[in-house]
Design a protein around this motif. Structure first.
Motif, PDB file in Angstrom:
ATOM      1  N   GLY A 245       9.359  -9.894   4.023  1.00  0.00           N
ATOM      2  CA  GLY A 245       9.915  -8.765   4.771  1.00  0.00           C
ATOM      3  C   GLY A 245      10.063  -7.496   3.959  1.00  0.00           C
ATOM      4  O   GLY A 245      10.507  -6.476   4.491  1.00  0.00           O
ATOM      5  N   ALA A 246       9.686  -7.542   2.696  1.00  0.00           N
ATOM      6  CA  ALA A 246       9.802  -6.346   1.852  1.00  0.00           C
ATOM      7  C   ALA A 246       8.894  -5.244   2.361  1.00  0.00           C
ATOM      8  O   ALA A 246       7.780  -5.493   2.818  1.00  0.00           O
ATOM      9  CB  ALA A 246       9.444  -6.689   0.408  1.00  0.00           C
ATOM     10  N   ALA A 247       9.379  -4.008   2.285  1.00  0.00           N
ATOM     11  CA  ALA A 247       8.603  -2.827   2.669  1.00  0.00           C
ATOM     12  C   ALA A 247       8.076  -2.936   4.093  1.00  0.00           C
ATOM     13  O   ALA A 247       6.923  -2.632   4.377  1.00  0.00           O
ATOM     14  CB  ALA A 247       7.452  -2.603   1.687  1.00  0.00           C
ATOM     15  N   GLY A 248       8.949  -3.344   5.002  1.00  0.00           N
ATOM     16  CA  GLY A 248       8.574  -3.403   6.413  1.00  0.00           C
ATOM     17  C   GLY A 248       7.474  -4.397   6.713  1.00  0.00           C
ATOM     18  O   GLY A 248       6.785  -4.285   7.730  1.00  0.00           O
ATOM     19  N   GLY A 249       7.322  -5.408   5.857  1.00  0.00           N
ATOM     20  CA  GLY A 249       6.297  -6.423   6.057  1.00  0.00           C
ATOM     21  C   GLY A 249       5.071  -6.239   5.200  1.00  0.00           C
ATOM     22  O   GLY A 249       4.120  -7.033   5.278  1.00  0.00           O
ATOM     23  N   ALA A 250       5.055  -5.212   4.345  1.00  0.00           N
ATOM     24  CA  ALA A 250       3.922  -5.041   3.429  1.00  0.00           C
ATOM     25  C   ALA A 250       3.815  -6.239   2.493  1.00  0.00           C
ATOM     26  O   ALA A 250       2.719  -6.655   2.106  1.00  0.00           O
ATOM     27  CB  ALA A 250       4.080  -3.760   2.619  1.00  0.00           C
ATOM     28  N   GLY A 251       4.969  -6.835   2.128  1.00  0.00           N
ATOM     29  CA  GLY A 251       4.945  -8.032   1.292  1.00  0.00           C
ATOM     30  C   GLY A 251       4.218  -9.172   1.984  1.00  0.00           C
ATOM     31  O   GLY A 251       3.445  -9.907   1.353  1.00  0.00           O
ATOM     32  N   PHE A 252       4.462  -9.318   3.276  1.00  0.00           N
ATOM     33  CA  PHE A 252       3.773 -10.350   4.064  1.00  0.00           C
ATOM     34  C   PHE A 252       2.270 -10.112   4.080  1.00  0.00           C
ATOM     35  O   PHE A 252       1.477 -11.033   3.852  1.00  0.00           O
ATOM     36  CB  PHE A 252       4.329 -10.343   5.488  1.00  0.00           C
ATOM     37  CG  PHE A 252       3.544 -11.164   6.465  1.00  0.00           C
ATOM     38  CD1 PHE A 252       3.511 -12.542   6.374  1.00  0.00           C
ATOM     39  CD2 PHE A 252       2.835 -10.544   7.487  1.00  0.00           C
ATOM     40  CE1 PHE A 252       2.780 -13.306   7.283  1.00  0.00           C
ATOM     41  CE2 PHE A 252       2.107 -11.293   8.403  1.00  0.00           C
ATOM     42  CZ  PHE A 252       2.077 -12.679   8.299  1.00  0.00           C
ATOM     43  N   ALA A 253       1.864  -8.878   4.340  1.00  0.00           N
ATOM     44  CA  ALA A 253       0.435  -8.568   4.436  1.00  0.00           C
ATOM     45  C   ALA A 253      -0.280  -8.794   3.106  1.00  0.00           C
ATOM     46  O   ALA A 253      -1.382  -9.355   3.052  1.00  0.00           O
ATOM     47  CB  ALA A 253       0.247  -7.123   4.892  1.00  0.00           C
ATOM     48  N   LEU A 254       0.328  -8.358   2.018  1.00  0.00           N
ATOM     49  CA  LEU A 254      -0.308  -8.503   0.701  1.00  0.00           C
ATOM     50  C   LEU A 254      -0.397  -9.963   0.287  1.00  0.00           C
ATOM     51  O   LEU A 254      -1.390 -10.393  -0.313  1.00  0.00           O
ATOM     52  CB  LEU A 254       0.452  -7.693  -0.339  1.00  0.00           C
ATOM     53  CG  LEU A 254       0.260  -6.176  -0.227  1.00  0.00           C
ATOM     54  CD1 LEU A 254       1.308  -5.435  -1.062  1.00  0.00           C
ATOM     55  CD2 LEU A 254      -1.152  -5.766  -0.670  1.00  0.00           C
TER      56      LEU A 254
END
Length: 368
Positions: A245-254
């Motif tokens: 959930g870090a950075a609005g879900g950028a952690g999930f995408a990366l």
């Protein structure tokens, strides 16, 4: 006395370098015998690029123009001599780029993907991506789009960028998604939140992006739906993993792309040589703009406190503001610029002045 200065930036007020110089000036003004050692820190958010650039001989800054959260933005990434590329989300898609005018539905992470793509085009063999201080809650769909993925509506059209387009995503095409560099991708992250749920990106961080409580609940549902689609397309996707959930879900995408989560503070500390600097220190001073309950959850102040404890060195924290819920255990001294200045407004108006005063206060408290 030898004092190691290892603060984070005071977001929106002073860079970590500026904090170091002001504190050093205050300490030396009070006691000329004090030796200061500069180790400006970051945790993956604002200041990460600067920390790597300052600490690494031969590092090169590459400039580019990206699609920022509010339009075209001048940005950069850093290439280290070992062919590692460093990208900082805050510098290309960060909330500070909005200049106080939040865009919760339309801000996106396209610029992050563009900076990563530029680094890949340059031939980097490894990537470090810091993901603090984001402006958006788009599950990282923007950055994945810039890396070649396609998020399509039921009609086969590209979904709108940002949180606004999440609900319309019906299919995902990753056939043209770029490959990771040979050395992989490390995601420098300072939070442990999952993508969705009560502790997720929308419910916890949505309000600071500009969403109402009702909108946070709606976006949480949209994130859950998109996460299901991304998980089908990219098997590495883990929406419930810490940091997703870090950075609005950028952690999930990366991480779905194949990136591995890593402590941002630990990565920067290793690069700047924090542990070695502590070996013969009498005191270490850390700090951040707001020292609160979140500070003990993977951020710079907590990391420096733990490193200092292991080295047997007392640690002080200087902050723009110290919240009532802040965990001050383990800190020998706590100094608030707000208390010194009389108000948060005055402290932010001239942070250098009050950081110098904080340095003098610490020096006076250290006198036998």
């Amino acid at each position: 006395m030898r004092v190691v200065l290892a603060p984070d930036s005071f977001k929106g007020s002073a860079t970590a370098d500026e904090v170091v110089h002001a504190l050093a000036a205050g300490l030396r003004r009070a006691d000329r015998s004090i030796e200061t050692v500069a180790r400006p820190m970051a945790d993956g958010g604002e200041g990460t690029l600067a920390a790597f650039l300052t600490a690494t001989a031969g590092a090169v800054r590459h400039r580019l123009v990206v699609d920022g959260p509010a339009g075209p933005a001048r940005a950069s990434w850093v290439e280290l001599p070992d062919r590692t590329g460093v990208v900082e989300l805050a510098a290309v898609s960060g909330i500070e780029l909005l200049a106080g005018s939040l865009r919760p539905w339309d801000a996106h992470t396209i610029g992050v993907g563009q900076a990563i793509a530029a680094a890949l085009d340059q031939g980097v063999e490894r990537l470090l991506v810091g993901i603090g201080s984001s402006a958006s809650t788009d599950a990282g769909t923007g950055l994945l789009t810039a890396l070649g993925a396609r998020f399509l509506t039921a009609e086969g059209r590209p979904a709108a960028p940002g949180a606004r387009g999440l609900r319309s995503v019906a299919a995902i095409d990753v056939s043209r998604l770029r490959e990771l560099p040979v050395g992989g991708v490390s995601v420098l992250c300072d939070v442990q939140s999952p993508l969705v749920g009560e502790a997720g990106a929308a419910r916890v961080f949505g309000p600071q992006k500009g969403f109402t409580d009702a909108e946070c609940r709606r976006v949480d549902a949209d994130l859950r739906m998109v996460a299901t689609l991304i998980s089908r397309a990219l098997p590495a996707a883990r929406p419930n993993a810490p940091g997703a959930g870090a950075a609005g879900g950028a952690g999930f995408a990366l991480s779905a792309w194949g990136g591995v989560m890593q402590s941002g503070a630990a990565a920067v500390a290793d690069r700047v040589g924090l542990v070695a600097a502590l070996a013969d220190a009498d005191l270490v001073v850390t700090g951040e703009g707001r020292f609160d309950g979140q500070s003990a959850r993977g951020k710079v102040a907590q990391f420096v406190r733990d490193a200092a404890a292991e080295a047997g060195v007392p640690v002080a924290v200087v902050a723009g503001q110290v919240s009532m819920d802040a965990d001050t255990s383990g800190f020998a001294q706590v100094v608030s610029l707000t208390d010194l200045a009389g108000s948060g407004v005055d402290a932010r108006r001239d942070p250098t002045r009050w950081l110098r005063r904080a340095g003098r206060v610490l020096a006076e408290r250290l006198r036998p």
